[in-house]
Design a protein around this motif. Sequence first.
Motif: not given
Length: 829
Positions: A583, A578, A549-551, A544-547
């Motif tokens: 990102e 993604s 971004r966090r990674t 997912p895009r949020g993951e």
Amino acid sequence: MAHDDGAPRRYPAHWEADVVLRDGVPAHLRPIAPSDADALQAFHVGQSERSVYLRFFAPMERLSPADLERFTHVDHRDRVALVVVAPGEGTVERIIAVGRFDRVGTSSAEVAFTVADAHQRRGLGSILLEHLAAAGRELGIAEFTAEVLPQNGAMLAVFREAGFEVRQAYDDGLVAVRIDLDPSARSRDVMADREHRAEARSMQSLWDADSVLVVGPGSQVPGLDAARAHAVLVAQLAQAAPSPRVAALGVHVPEELSGHPRLVVAPTIDDVPGPVQLAAVALPAAEVLAVVPSLARLGVRAVVVLSTGFAEDGPEGLALQRELLRTAHSAGIRVIGPGSFGIARPGGGLNLSLAARVPDPGGVGLFCQSAAVAVRLVDDAVARGIGTSQVLSSGNRADVSGNDVMQSWADDPGTRVAALSLESIGNPRKFVRVARRLARLKPVVVTTAGRSGQVVPPGHAVRVTAAPRRTLEEMLRQSGVLRVESTAQLLDVAQLFAHQPVPAGRRVGVVASSHSLAALVAENAAAAGLVLAREAVVLPEDAPRGEVRRTFAEACAWPDVDALVVAHVSTVGPGDPSGVAGELALAAARSKHTVVAYVHGLLGVRAELTALDPTGAPRTVPAFRTPTDAVGALGHAARYRAWLEQDEGEWARPAGTDPARAVRLVDSVLSSSPEGRALTAEETAELLGAVGLEVAESAPPDGVACVVRSGEDRLFGPVVSFGLAGDASELLGDLAQGIAPLTTADVAHLVRSVRAAPRLFGYRGRPAVDVTSLEDLVARVAVLSDALPELAALELEVTVGESGAVVVGARARVSDTERRDRPVRTLPT
């Protein structure tokens, strides 16, 4: 040659040189000749009374016949005179400066020089002193003396600012000056600084031209030259304003370009509105030479020769090329080519090239030689989106070469990285000097033709080398240059340096879209000399895009890495659902780490991988064709950081060396054996004694047996080599090379870079030996080799013990058959 056999030396043609003056304009320097009597008289008569008085300490309206005879008839040994000349009426040369020395002892000479009043403050005095000093050292002169009037501040300043050790004393109303000609670290630096400023200025007049002229063979003449002229004209007029105004002569102008506001079509050369700073010429070879005087009258300072038919066509073409160079330099014009693809400065609206499209403005300085290589290099840079500050193709590099553009890039804030594709290197010693200076300021990346760099393309003036293949690699290492294997790798490394910071070290982190991809990156990193600082993170392609971004945010902030490699492949077709590219760009723009990426489907400098950093400036993560390419470029960047951080040392000049004494010995040998010969044991001992070395007469001490050699190579000049004696060096070739002069850091690397070097530092319980004494010995050999082009070969058998290094055997051979590139400011001729 000896100075005591009474016979005059043959005319020293190797002292002739084209030089660049302080204002960036070339001029010709040569030994004086008896035929210069009228020109010397005209020079003297044209001087002011004050200038004559400062030179001769008395009024002198004209030189007497006896003076003219004495000043123009020299033996090039005990009496030497050099003149700098400029074009005069017709084929007559005007003397604009003259310098001379007269030997007053075995190793001392009295020096004097004077510069025409109209040419003061152009750096002529310093150039004359530099070339006179080089000639003096060649003749075994160790010291210049001079008597100068106190009010002659200009001459005193030339002596004081030359970098040599100078001693002054007042004596009977005069200033007595003594100058030690032994090159010091400061004199080398002064020469390099002056060379840099003059050559950079000569190139700047090219890049800053506000008026250009395109010359073709005529609008009704078909053929390649007409096509070249037409292509260059169209390319230049396609540039957005502001850009130089353009004059066209003998070029077909398309109907859609007639009436262009920046274009003037001239029916003859006399109708071209001046002044013109820069010209591009596409004419038959013989006609190129004929147009140079007209270009000089227009004020042209550089000419891009697009034409072929010169040195690449054989001896007649080579003679024509040399005549072109002589004519251009005497007129104050630099030459790019022949056979050039052209030049471009995208950010300045300049495109005198054959490229239909040049790269956008950016931070990469791009240099190549032949037009064929230029086509591919420019096209690939455009395809990758790599922006360039300047692009130059030197063709046969008869004059302007990679050395010149590197001098220019050192002062150009718009150039962040220097990228050079070299098919040949004509003056390796100067390349080392110039590239080492530039590499301290910004990365220098080079690819050469062939592994050895010994390819000689048609038209390139390159002496044949007998040095081992790895000599080129050592030369580039000494220079701080990053050598790559292809133009593709050249652009790989250039795009990294142009858009990312130099990594702080070798520690890398990895984010990959699969375990297999992560393993591949890790293996490539080790091969590139990088260290995997932590376990790779796998970010699945469907994360997912949020993951995502966090990674990337976490990875770009890892405290234990200096660089980050991202490898992402989408196995389900094109697209980036993604948002990996975007990102990554956002995270990298806020990071201090160096970030590179392999994202399937992206290559080069892409908008998808660009974001604004905290200052609002765009920052791009460069994309590579394969993970191996990304890691390879990063490995080069880490090596550059290591080179920047190492001690650069100082010029190795041990105490107790007297190179002038060695020169006198070799001159004495060659006066009786002009073909050269091996030195006797006594002569070899005297030669070594000149640099503070002696051959042991007693049994050698216990220790490690080594061999130190030097030889004069036709291309590289003085090559010093080191190895441990025995099978390692003789059978396996475990030798290290360096090109003199060497710094203390170069000497240390030379000793430590052989594979058998651990034996010097205590191996398997054996005691370490005195490496400091060994390095001192190698440095003394380098000083001797640097001072003596006639030293064809020297081999020392050395035993290094726990407290000293002893020469236990020595052989030397001298020859006067080759002339190296002299350590003075000079252009190709």
